[in-house]
Design a protein around this motif. Structure first.
Motif: not given
Length: 356
Positions: A95-99, A117-119, A122-126, A195-196
């Motif tokens: 979760a910290g890495l997502g932020t 794919q990476f985004r 990151l979106g899921v982790l955030y 992101a959207v």
């Protein structure tokens, strides 16, 4: 062909003709100090945080969570099931890495580029961090950098530790924060379909990845009790992560050294850096916010995380300043705590002339 983002010529902001053009450092320095030069005198005044209108729901919610967290830390048996404890730390890091790698270094500062794919990752982790949606986080952080420690800064550290840590979430925003937030260019974030999507469905994603699935896994995977799974994830992990992220706005703006710019509040705080996965070297970050490492030499877990995806081609165009630029900033603005001052005799440094 996948860009070789780890090579020395991959978007590293270096001055190849530095020796031939003495003015190149000065040009880069303008970017590094832009936010201080553009600040209006109208934003140097600070009012007491208690004069703002309180948000009672946030006050009660945050207070309850933190009190429950303190109780849980003393009553939760971390050794009863080591898988549950390990899962707590794993989710804390993810979760910290997502932020740090996602909303901060990618979407806010555009310190590197990432494939879809990476985004998505990151979106899921955030979402698992359980904070505000990407739009709000990025907007507030961009305002924070442009108007650092003024009334237009959402978590102005000049109002004290408590306000910059959590108090700013307990009251309505200062009118200057709202006004400047409306002026922030968010077109790049809104142009990213990942992101959207994350912003549009964030309440659902947040509930699923921050509070539901992390609790369900221990219950169904290794027969943990619902209560222990809930306390470990939704209380201990969640609240400790929030306070680690908040400490970047508070502790790393109050305590620590200032080797890169002695004239701003952000500091180098090693403890904050440890608990926030590499975000505590904050004096450097405020001077070079576009550096994907958020640090001069290393960036702890987050930088290693980004470097891994760079190796497989999902992260590229990693930005970082040249060594010459960093050294010039240290000599011109630093407080003398950087090791460079020990390595190079002071008389030698004093002979170097840097134009303003």
């Amino acid at each position: 062909m996948t860009p070789n983002v780890l090579s020395t010529d991959s978007k590293i902001l270096t001055e190849k003709d530095l020796q031939n053009e003495k003015s190149s450092i000065t040009t880069k320095m303008i970017d590094a100090e832009n936010y201080t030069q553009n600040r209006s005198k109208n934003y140097t005044k600070t009012e007491g945080w208690f004069k703002m209108e309180p948000k009672w729901f946030n006050i009660l919610n945050i207070s309850f969570l933190n009190l429950y967290f303190i109780y849980a830390c003393f009553t939760f048996d971390f050794f009863e099931n080591l898988l549950t404890t390990a899962w707590l730390f794993i989710m804390y890091i993810l979760a910290g890495l997502g932020t740090t790698a996602g909303t901060h270094r990618l979407w806010t500062h555009q310190a590197y580029k990432a494939k879809w794919q990476f985004r998505v990752i990151l979106g899921v982790l955030y979402a698992s961090a359980g904070m505000n949606d990407i739009f709000e986080w990025v907007r507030d952080h961009r305002v924070h950098h442009k108007y650092t420690d003024t009334d237009a800064d959402p978590h102005n550290s000049n109002r004290g530790f408590f306000f910059s840590h959590v108090g700013w979430l307990m009251m309505k925003k200062h009118p200057d924060v709202i006004r400047r937030g409306c002026e922030v260019d968010m077109s790049d974030v809104l142009a990213d379909p990942v992101a959207v999507f994350n912003i549009k469905y964030f309440p659902i994603l947040k509930f699923m990845f921050a509070f539901l699935l992390p609790v369900m896994l221990p219950v169904y995977a290794w027969n943990e009790t619902w209560y222990r799974a809930f306390v470990s994830q939704d209380i201990i992990r969640y609240v400790s992560l929030l306070n680690a992220i908040w400490s970047v706005n508070s502790a790393a703006h109050i305590w620590g050294s200032k080797p890169y710019n002695a004239h701003i509040n952000p500091t180098e705080n090693r403890w904050v850096n440890f608990f926030s996965a590499g975000e505590g070297l904050h004096n450097y970050h405020h001077v070079f916010p576009w550096d994907y490492k958020a640090a001069e030499l290393h960036g702890f877990i987050t930088t290693a995380f980004i470097n891994f995806f760079a190796k497989i081609g999902w992260a590229y165009d990693l930005k970082e300043p040249s060594k010459e630029l960093v050294e010039s900033v240290i000599r011109k603005k630093g407080d003398g705590s950087h090791s460079l001052w020990e390595a190079v005799p002071y008389p030698a440094i004093s002979k170097i002339e840097l134009k303003k």
